[in-house]
Scaffold this motif. Structure first.
Motif, mmCIF file in Angstrom:
data_model
loop_
_atom_site.group_PDB
_atom_site.id
_atom_site.type_symbol
_atom_site.label_atom_id
_atom_site.label_comp_id
_atom_site.label_asym_id
_atom_site.label_seq_id
_atom_site.Cartn_x
_atom_site.Cartn_y
_atom_site.Cartn_z
ATOM 1 N N MET A 1 44.629 29.467 50.265
ATOM 2 C CA MET A 1 44.271 30.416 49.555
ATOM 3 C C MET A 1 45.289 30.619 48.300
ATOM 4 O O MET A 1 45.121 31.513 47.409
ATOM 5 C CB MET A 1 43.813 32.024 50.108
ATOM 6 N N GLY A 2 46.315 29.963 48.555
ATOM 7 C CA GLY A 2 47.327 29.972 47.576
ATOM 8 C C GLY A 2 48.385 31.228 47.629
ATOM 9 O O GLY A 2 49.028 31.627 46.463
ATOM 10 N N CYS A 3 48.498 31.430 48.861
ATOM 11 C CA CYS A 3 49.141 32.747 49.192
ATOM 12 C C CYS A 3 50.570 32.282 49.667
ATOM 13 O O CYS A 3 50.657 31.345 50.636
ATOM 14 C CB CYS A 3 48.708 33.735 50.150
ATOM 15 N N ALA A 4 51.540 32.862 49.131
ATOM 16 C CA ALA A 4 53.006 32.953 49.984
ATOM 17 C C ALA A 4 53.114 33.714 51.142
ATOM 18 O O ALA A 4 52.538 34.865 51.042
ATOM 19 C CB ALA A 4 54.194 33.188 48.872
ATOM 20 N N GLY B 1 35.245 37.751 43.610
ATOM 21 C CA GLY B 1 34.349 36.561 43.480
ATOM 22 C C GLY B 1 35.179 35.213 43.222
ATOM 23 O O GLY B 1 34.550 34.294 44.067
ATOM 24 N N ALA B 2 36.156 35.199 42.792
ATOM 25 C CA ALA B 2 37.047 33.867 42.745
ATOM 26 C C ALA B 2 37.624 33.479 44.121
ATOM 27 O O ALA B 2 37.409 32.463 44.449
ATOM 28 C CB ALA B 2 38.223 34.100 41.586
ATOM 29 N N LEU B 3 38.110 34.586 44.922
ATOM 30 C CA LEU B 3 38.546 34.151 46.211
ATOM 31 C C LEU B 3 37.300 33.713 47.076
ATOM 32 O O LEU B 3 37.554 33.053 47.927
ATOM 33 C CB LEU B 3 39.406 35.373 46.761
ATOM 34 N N ARG B 4 36.178 34.593 46.963
ATOM 35 C CA ARG B 4 35.043 34.146 47.715
ATOM 36 C C ARG B 4 34.877 32.914 47.389
ATOM 37 O O ARG B 4 34.422 32.138 48.389
ATOM 38 C CB ARG B 4 33.975 35.186 47.428
ATOM 39 N N GLU B 5 34.737 32.443 46.185
ATOM 40 C CA GLU B 5 34.281 31.117 45.931
ATOM 41 C C GLU B 5 35.253 30.174 46.581
ATOM 42 O O GLU B 5 34.934 29.012 46.958
ATOM 43 C CB GLU B 5 34.328 30.951 44.481
ATOM 44 N N ARG C 1 37.971 46.095 43.641
ATOM 45 C CA ARG C 1 39.411 45.959 43.248
ATOM 46 C C ARG C 1 39.674 44.556 43.069
ATOM 47 O O ARG C 1 39.501 43.721 44.104
ATOM 48 C CB ARG C 1 40.439 46.759 44.415
ATOM 49 N N ALA C 2 40.848 44.138 42.356
ATOM 50 C CA ALA C 2 41.213 42.859 42.015
ATOM 51 C C ALA C 2 42.082 42.531 43.255
ATOM 52 O O ALA C 2 42.466 43.420 43.984
ATOM 53 C CB ALA C 2 42.079 42.684 40.982
ATOM 54 N N VAL C 3 42.453 41.173 43.658
ATOM 55 C CA VAL C 3 42.987 40.689 44.852
ATOM 56 C C VAL C 3 44.380 40.189 44.428
ATOM 57 O O VAL C 3 44.304 39.291 43.551
ATOM 58 C CB VAL C 3 42.116 40.073 45.719
ATOM 59 N N LYS D 1 38.642 51.672 51.232
ATOM 60 C CA LYS D 1 38.537 51.223 49.941
ATOM 61 C C LYS D 1 39.119 49.536 49.819
ATOM 62 O O LYS D 1 40.010 49.477 49.012
ATOM 63 C CB LYS D 1 38.882 51.787 48.781
ATOM 64 N N VAL D 2 39.057 48.953 50.821
ATOM 65 C CA VAL D 2 39.561 47.453 50.708
ATOM 66 C C VAL D 2 38.579 46.409 51.019
ATOM 67 O O VAL D 2 37.556 46.731 51.756
ATOM 68 C CB VAL D 2 40.717 47.344 51.922
ATOM 69 N N ASN D 3 38.723 45.330 50.216
ATOM 70 C CA ASN D 3 37.634 44.194 50.131
ATOM 71 C C ASN D 3 37.592 43.734 51.706
ATOM 72 O O ASN D 3 38.552 43.171 52.178
ATOM 73 C CB ASN D 3 37.929 43.228 49.186
ATOM 74 N N VAL D 4 36.391 43.108 52.012
ATOM 75 C CA VAL D 4 36.453 42.151 53.174
ATOM 76 C C VAL D 4 35.601 41.341 53.147
ATOM 77 O O VAL D 4 34.314 41.284 52.585
ATOM 78 C CB VAL D 4 35.788 43.115 54.334
ATOM 79 N N LEU D 5 36.114 40.112 53.350
ATOM 80 C CA LEU D 5 35.191 38.726 53.724
ATOM 81 C C LEU D 5 35.138 38.103 55.105
ATOM 82 O O LEU D 5 36.275 37.889 55.593
ATOM 83 C CB LEU D 5 35.780 37.457 52.499
#
Length: 239
Positions: free
Chosen positions: A106-109, A131-135, A153-155, A199-203
């Motif tokens: 996912m491009g995370c350090a 949406g970009a991370l989901r894609e 919220r943005a990620v 209030k945190v995003n979940v996938l």
């Protein structure tokens, strides 16, 4: 030889401390081709036979609580002269393992290791819309998420607990690192309600496919150490 490779990858002390969390079932002494899957199943063995694969690497064994399926898997491995190598807890905990590799994809350090299930926290270079991370994850895992909670919220900071990360205490642990997104492979009413409250995003994707990048990384290391031809993914169920 394979045991020595596992010792190098995970450490003999960890393997000896958790003998039920990894294993080698050897019916082929000199494998020439490898395939991998998150879970060993009769279907995965059938594909291995079709591809002339004689070494299968997985994350999940044919667990005893799968009853007749476990018996059939063991019978098919022996009947077809295949070797099966699996690592559950050791792979979850490894720096190239299930949660760590998914974050990297996912491009995370790396930022932190969670208390539970080998979960990890990572940080992207910049904020991105959910949406970009989901894609990106949907493309990576070739499946749509089965559940989404959009907190608006943005990620940037992401927590992953691949596989069975549906416990609310896992999410609470992740939230102590100010994550914007929690990614896992199973869900529950309580996880989604708690995410909404905090209030945190979940996938939520499937158990098998959230763990597949780490399994692939594991298989690539074994293939490299043995000098084997890698035939690729042997198939998994999207749940």
């Amino acid at each position: 030889m394979i045991r020595e490779i596992l010792d190098d990858l995970f450490g003999r002390e960890l393997l000896d401390a958790h003998p039920d969390e990894w294993g080698i079932c050897a019916y082929c002494d000199h494998p020439s081709a490898m395939g991998y899957a998150t879970t060993i199943t009769p279907e995965a063995i059938g594909k291995a036979v079709d591809l002339n694969v004689d070494l299968i690497v997985t994350h999940h064994d044919a667990w005893d609580f799968m009853f007749e399926q476990c018996e059939e898997v063991q019978s098919l491995l022996k009947e077809n002269g295949l070797t099966h190598v699996w690592a559950h807890l050791p792979l979850d905990l490894a720096d190239f393992g299930t949660s760590a590799t998914l974050l990297s994809e996912m491009g995370c350090a790396p930022v932190a290791v969670l208390q539970h299930a080998g979960g990890r926290v990572g940080e992207r270079p910049e904020f991105a819309p959910l949406g970009a991370l989901r894609e990106r994850l949907t493309t990576l895992m070739s499946e749509q998420p089965c559940r989404v909670y959009d907190a608006g919220r943005a990620v940037r900071r992401v927590a992953t607990v691949t596989g069975a990360g549906f416990y609310t205490n896992f999410l609470r642990d992740a939230l102590s690192y100010d994550v914007d997104l929690y990614v896992t492979g199973e869900t529950s009413l309580f996880l989604l309600e708690y995410a909404k409250f905090r209030k945190v995003n979940v996938l939520v994707y499937s158990h098998n496919y959230t763990e597949l990048p780490g399994v692939r990384a594991f298989a690539e290391r074994i293939a490299g150490a043995l000098g084997l031809d890698m035939k690729g993914h042997l198939g998994d169920s999207h749940w």
